[in-house]
Design a protein around this motif. Structure first.
Motif, PDB file in Angstrom:
ATOM      1  N   LEU A 359       1.103  -0.971  -0.241  1.00  0.00           N
ATOM      2  CA  LEU A 359       0.061  -0.239  -0.050  1.00  0.00           C
ATOM      3  C   LEU A 359       0.596   1.034  -0.211  1.00  0.00           C
ATOM      4  N   PHE A 360       2.046   1.154   1.042  1.00  0.00           N
ATOM      5  CA  PHE A 360       2.764   2.325   0.787  1.00  0.00           C
ATOM      6  C   PHE A 360       3.860   2.338  -0.484  1.00  0.00           C
ATOM      7  N   THR A 361       4.348   1.376  -1.242  1.00  0.00           N
ATOM      8  CA  THR A 361       4.803   1.426  -2.191  1.00  0.00           C
ATOM      9  C   THR A 361       4.042   1.633  -4.324  1.00  0.00           C
ATOM     10  N   ILE A 368      -7.906  -4.932  -3.602  1.00  0.00           N
ATOM     11  CA  ILE A 368      -6.572  -5.659  -2.947  1.00  0.00           C
ATOM     12  C   ILE A 368      -6.275  -4.399  -2.098  1.00  0.00           C
ATOM     13  N   PHE A 369      -6.250  -2.938  -2.888  1.00  0.00           N
ATOM     14  CA  PHE A 369      -6.259  -1.822  -1.651  1.00  0.00           C
ATOM     15  C   PHE A 369      -7.298  -1.631  -0.719  1.00  0.00           C
ATOM     16  N   HIS A 370      -8.849  -2.256  -0.679  1.00  0.00           N
ATOM     17  CA  HIS A 370      -9.418  -2.287   0.056  1.00  0.00           C
ATOM     18  C   HIS A 370      -9.332  -3.482   1.281  1.00  0.00           C
ATOM     19  N   THR A 371      -8.341  -3.970   1.349  1.00  0.00           N
ATOM     20  CA  THR A 371      -7.988  -5.917   2.386  1.00  0.00           C
ATOM     21  C   THR A 371      -7.103  -5.329   3.043  1.00  0.00           C
ATOM     22  N   HIS A 372      -6.053  -4.501   2.373  1.00  0.00           N
ATOM     23  CA  HIS A 372      -5.003  -3.914   2.410  1.00  0.00           C
ATOM     24  C   HIS A 372      -5.656  -2.880   3.925  1.00  0.00           C
ATOM     25  N   LEU A 373      -6.221  -1.876   3.263  1.00  0.00           N
ATOM     26  CA  LEU A 373      -6.803  -0.513   4.153  1.00  0.00           C
ATOM     27  C   LEU A 373      -7.313  -1.457   5.576  1.00  0.00           C
ATOM     28  N   VAL A 374      -7.839  -2.862   5.184  1.00  0.00           N
ATOM     29  CA  VAL A 374      -8.527  -3.114   6.278  1.00  0.00           C
ATOM     30  C   VAL A 374      -7.773  -3.879   7.776  1.00  0.00           C
ATOM     31  N   LYS A 375      -6.735  -4.453   7.100  1.00  0.00           N
ATOM     32  CA  LYS A 375      -5.115  -4.494   7.821  1.00  0.00           C
ATOM     33  C   LYS A 375      -5.001  -3.795   8.429  1.00  0.00           C
ATOM     34  N   LEU A 376      -5.127  -2.686   8.032  1.00  0.00           N
ATOM     35  CA  LEU A 376      -4.043  -1.247   8.993  1.00  0.00           C
ATOM     36  C   LEU A 376      -4.796  -0.845   9.569  1.00  0.00           C
ATOM     37  N   GLY A 377      -6.030  -1.384   9.842  1.00  0.00           N
ATOM     38  CA  GLY A 377      -6.959  -1.255  10.976  1.00  0.00           C
ATOM     39  C   GLY A 377      -7.919   0.526  10.402  1.00  0.00           C
ATOM     40  N   VAL A 378      -7.767   1.301   9.535  1.00  0.00           N
ATOM     41  CA  VAL A 378      -7.882   2.489   9.461  1.00  0.00           C
ATOM     42  C   VAL A 378      -9.685   2.341   8.603  1.00  0.00           C
TER      43      VAL A 378
END
Length: 385
Positions: A359-361, A368-378
């Motif tokens: 998500l940072f690179t 995929i974007f929203h899956t990772h966003l959920v993992k970040l706890g946002v």
């Protein structure tokens, strides 16, 4: 006092001087005023204030953090009091109400202060509390940006940037008002304090400040439309310099506490080298956070887990041998090996599709974007359930 340089402005031999204000200077005179105390607005004022505050707070056994000089802590038995200072604004917290009251009383006796009550808004950051913890956001700040750009009524987008978009130096006409683009990017940089998912794209926007063009502004407006909705893969991500992007995110328990996205200073020869440099940057941040936890004080006896999706980079970290293809890497990068040997970090492999740091690179597709966003706890606390 006569001086040779009529533009003198600063300190000489521990004395503070400034040019006379308009209307108090005669034509042809090269004089300055010697100040008996620092005036608000001068660069020396904040330094003088910090020295005075530090001297006062040390008298009641507060210690200044070596990891963050604006952090002061006091440990008295089982009680803990904390002060976080930003110029003349401060946040006070602790684990005992009586200690906080005593601290406020002391500060009132030393300075003229105004108690604003429980923390709700600080330097543009909103603070909300719930049974599960504390949540910070910049909703008002975001809405102000949208209002200035006249996009409050714009149609939202699901992702901040298209997955296949690559911004280049040329591709459209230069903007007639470059400061407009620069002001917007500067505001977005401050927004990354609470919005980790836009760090990569904002970092990309900041690389075109010298000569912004229309397609750069269009991409920035797309990001604003993404913010309105929620107040291609190459290891050398930059097609202009061929330098890769360092990205990491650090969790304390389940809470995201630190993140970064930054173009690397040198061109990497392989994806393994890129990942290894990113591991080194994350290791330095982990070391700093350990020092900060010691000041709070919080004990962290177990080694920190450092996850990476590149097996070759993990092999380099675990085997500090200068092979032909790694000997050119800067010595500073090998801090990963040192920390592993000391038992401060422990490396582990994570599958690429589960690597949140993507998500940072790089730009990602919406799922995929929203899956990772959920993992970040946002989360969006203003979204109705």
């Amino acid at each position: 006092m006569d001086v040779q340089n009529p533009f003198l402005y600063g300190e000489l031999q521990e004395k503070v001087y400034m040019l006379p204000p308009p209307g108090c200077r005669r034509q042809g005179e090269n004089v300055v005023c010697q100040l008996h105390k620092s005036l608000y607005g001068l660069k020396q004022a904040s330094i003088s204030w910090f020295r005075e505050f530090s001297s006062a707070i040390h008298t009641i056994d507060f210690c200044q953090s070596k990891a963050d000089y604006s952090l002061f802590t006091q440990v008295n038995g089982t009680s803990l009091a904390i002060i976080l200072l930003y110029v003349d604004d401060m946040v006070i917290t602790g684990n005992k109400e009586v200690e906080i009251k005593n601290l406020k009383a002391f500060l009132s006796s030393q300075f003229r202060i105004k108690d604003l009550g429980p923390l709700k808004y600080f330097l543009g950051v909103e603070v909300a509390r719930s049974k599960t913890g504390i949540i910070i956001c910049e909703r008002k700040y975001t809405l102000d940006i949208l209002k200035e750009a006249a996009l409050l009524g714009a149609k939202p987008t699901k992702v901040p940037i298209e997955a296949d978009l690559v911004l280049t130096l040329t591709g459209s006409n230069s903007l007639h008002e470059p400061p407009r683009y620069r002001r917007l990017v500067e505001k977005l940089i401050y927004l990354t304090i609470t919005r980790p998912e836009i760090v990569y794209i904002v970092n990309t926007f900041s690389q075109f400040m010298q000569d912004p063009q229309q397609h750069h502004l269009d991409a920035a407006y797309r990001l604003l439309r993404y913010l309105k909705g929620a107040p291609g893969q190459d290891w050398a991500r930059c097609p202009i310099t061929r330098r890769s992007v360092t990205g990491y995110c650090i969790f304390l328990g389940n809470s995201l506490v630190s993140w970064k996205s930054k173009k690397q200073v040198t061109v990497a020869r392989s994806s393994a080298e890129t990942e290894y440099r990113s591991m080194a940057a994350a290791t330095c941040e982990l070391s700093w956070l350990r020092y900060l936890l010691e000041d709070l004080p919080v004990k962290h006896l177990q080694p920190a887990r450092l996850l990476c999706d590149n097996q070759a980079a993990l092999h380099i970290a675990a085997n500090p041998v200068y092979y032909e293809h790694t000997k050119h890497i800067e010595i500073g990068c090998h801090t990963v090996c040192e920390r592993i040997q000391k038992g401060e970090i422990k490396t582990s492999y994570v599958r690429t599709r589960e690597q949140v740091v993507d998500l940072f690179t790089k730009p990602l597709c919406a799922p995929i974007f929203h899956t990772h966003l959920v993992k970040l706890g946002v989360i969006d606390i203003h979204t109705p359930t």
